[in-house]
Design an enzyme around this catalytic site. Sequence first.
Site, short mmCIF file in Angstrom:
data_model
loop_
_atom_site.label_atom_id
_atom_site.label_comp_id
_atom_site.label_asym_id
_atom_site.label_seq_id
_atom_site.Cartn_x
_atom_site.Cartn_y
_atom_site.Cartn_z
N GLU A 86 -23.03 21.93 5.28
CA GLU A 86 -22.80 21.85 3.83
C GLU A 86 -22.39 23.21 3.30
O GLU A 86 -22.81 24.24 3.82
CB GLU A 86 -24.09 21.41 3.13
CG GLU A 86 -24.24 19.91 2.99
CD GLU A 86 -23.42 19.34 1.83
OE1 GLU A 86 -22.44 19.98 1.40
OE2 GLU A 86 -23.77 18.25 1.36
N ASP A 87 -21.61 23.19 2.24
CA ASP A 87 -21.29 24.44 1.54
C ASP A 87 -22.49 24.90 0.70
O ASP A 87 -22.86 26.06 0.72
CB ASP A 87 -20.05 24.24 0.65
CG ASP A 87 -20.11 22.97 -0.18
OD1 ASP A 87 -21.07 22.17 0.00
OD2 ASP A 87 -19.20 22.75 -0.99
N ASP A 145 -28.18 21.90 -3.57
CA ASP A 145 -28.75 22.17 -4.88
C ASP A 145 -30.03 21.34 -4.98
O ASP A 145 -31.06 21.71 -4.44
CB ASP A 145 -27.68 21.80 -5.91
CG ASP A 145 -28.05 22.14 -7.34
OD1 ASP A 145 -28.95 22.96 -7.54
OD2 ASP A 145 -27.43 21.59 -8.26
N PHE A 191 -24.17 28.30 -11.51
CA PHE A 191 -23.04 27.54 -10.97
C PHE A 191 -22.01 28.51 -10.40
O PHE A 191 -21.56 29.42 -11.09
CB PHE A 191 -22.41 26.66 -12.06
CG PHE A 191 -21.42 25.69 -11.51
CD1 PHE A 191 -21.83 24.51 -10.92
CD2 PHE A 191 -20.06 25.98 -11.57
CE1 PHE A 191 -20.91 23.62 -10.39
CE2 PHE A 191 -19.12 25.09 -11.04
CZ PHE A 191 -19.55 23.92 -10.45
N ARG A 240 -11.27 26.90 -5.27
CA ARG A 240 -11.72 26.74 -3.87
C ARG A 240 -11.10 27.81 -2.97
O ARG A 240 -11.64 28.12 -1.91
CB ARG A 240 -11.30 25.36 -3.33
CG ARG A 240 -11.98 24.18 -4.00
CD ARG A 240 -11.65 22.92 -3.20
NE ARG A 240 -11.88 21.70 -3.96
CZ ARG A 240 -13.04 21.06 -4.05
NH1 ARG A 240 -14.11 21.57 -3.47
NH2 ARG A 240 -13.15 19.95 -4.74
P1 5GP Z 1 -27.11 18.30 -4.82
O1 5GP Z 1 -26.96 16.85 -4.59
O2 5GP Z 1 -27.77 19.06 -3.69
O3 5GP Z 1 -27.77 18.61 -6.14
O4 5GP Z 1 -25.67 18.88 -5.04
C1 5GP Z 1 -24.82 19.07 -4.00
C2 5GP Z 1 -23.40 19.11 -4.49
O5 5GP Z 1 -23.30 19.53 -5.86
C3 5GP Z 1 -22.65 20.14 -3.69
O6 5GP Z 1 -22.13 19.57 -2.50
C4 5GP Z 1 -21.60 20.57 -4.67
O7 5GP Z 1 -20.53 19.67 -4.63
C5 5GP Z 1 -22.27 20.45 -6.03
N1 5GP Z 1 -22.83 21.75 -6.46
C6 5GP Z 1 -24.13 22.10 -6.59
N2 5GP Z 1 -24.25 23.37 -7.04
C7 5GP Z 1 -22.99 23.83 -7.17
C8 5GP Z 1 -22.44 25.10 -7.59
O8 5GP Z 1 -23.12 26.08 -7.92
N3 5GP Z 1 -21.08 25.18 -7.60
C9 5GP Z 1 -20.26 24.15 -7.23
N4 5GP Z 1 -18.94 24.36 -7.29
N5 5GP Z 1 -20.74 22.94 -6.85
C10 5GP Z 1 -22.08 22.80 -6.81
#
Ligand code: 5GP
Length: 182
Positions: A102-103, A106, A155, A168
């Site tokens: 994963e990148d 969150d 963010f 990106r």
């Molecule tokens: P989660 O389901 O863990 O809350 O969120 C995961 C997804 O939310 C990530 O794969 C990404 O697409 C988006 N996301 C969460 N935090 C960030 C952030 O700081 N920047 C960006 N660009 N996307 C985020």
Amino acid sequence: MFTSIQQDIEDVLIGENEILAKVNEMGQAISKDYKGSCPVIVGVLKGSGPLVADLLRRITIPVTVDFISVSSYGPATRSSGLVRFLKDLDFSIEGRHVLVMEDIIDTGLTLSYILRVLRGRYPASLEVGTLLDKQARRLIDIKLRYRGFDLPDRFVVGYGLDYAQRYRNLPFICALRPEVYS
Ligand code: 5GP
């Protein structure tokens, strides 16, 4: 370089060299841990594209690679946990050692959904790595095998991460000026 988007950047949190050094470390660890098992690296598009591309070239054992693409419903900068598969894996993972890269993680809602789906396909093992971790915001506990950087609740964009599909292509991780969102 990047002069047209330079003005949107508030500050750079993780520089390009720092990212590449961490990816190098991860590649070495993966090569050691998975020696003799030919794992499949699963990238989650689009965000983990640059990570997987760089990581693959730092892995020195036989591996295969596959991608999934998911979209989460809800507001642009927050996860809702409601996930839709836009692109599934091309190949079966039954009996394979799977490493999902994963990148960013969150709340963990998106990843926990992905893991639930993949676990149902009988992989030999299923592990997770992430470049960025917003650990303080986690709602679901997820065991991470590889973890790059801890991030504050901010963010960020760059190195695959977007805002409204832009940024990106930045080679570093940065925060955007508040005006960009309004
Ligand atoms: P989660 O389901 O863990 O809350 O969120 C995961 C997804 O939310 C990530 O794969 C990404 O697409 C988006 N996301 C969460 N935090 C960030 C952030 O700081 N920047 C960006 N660009 N996307 C985020």
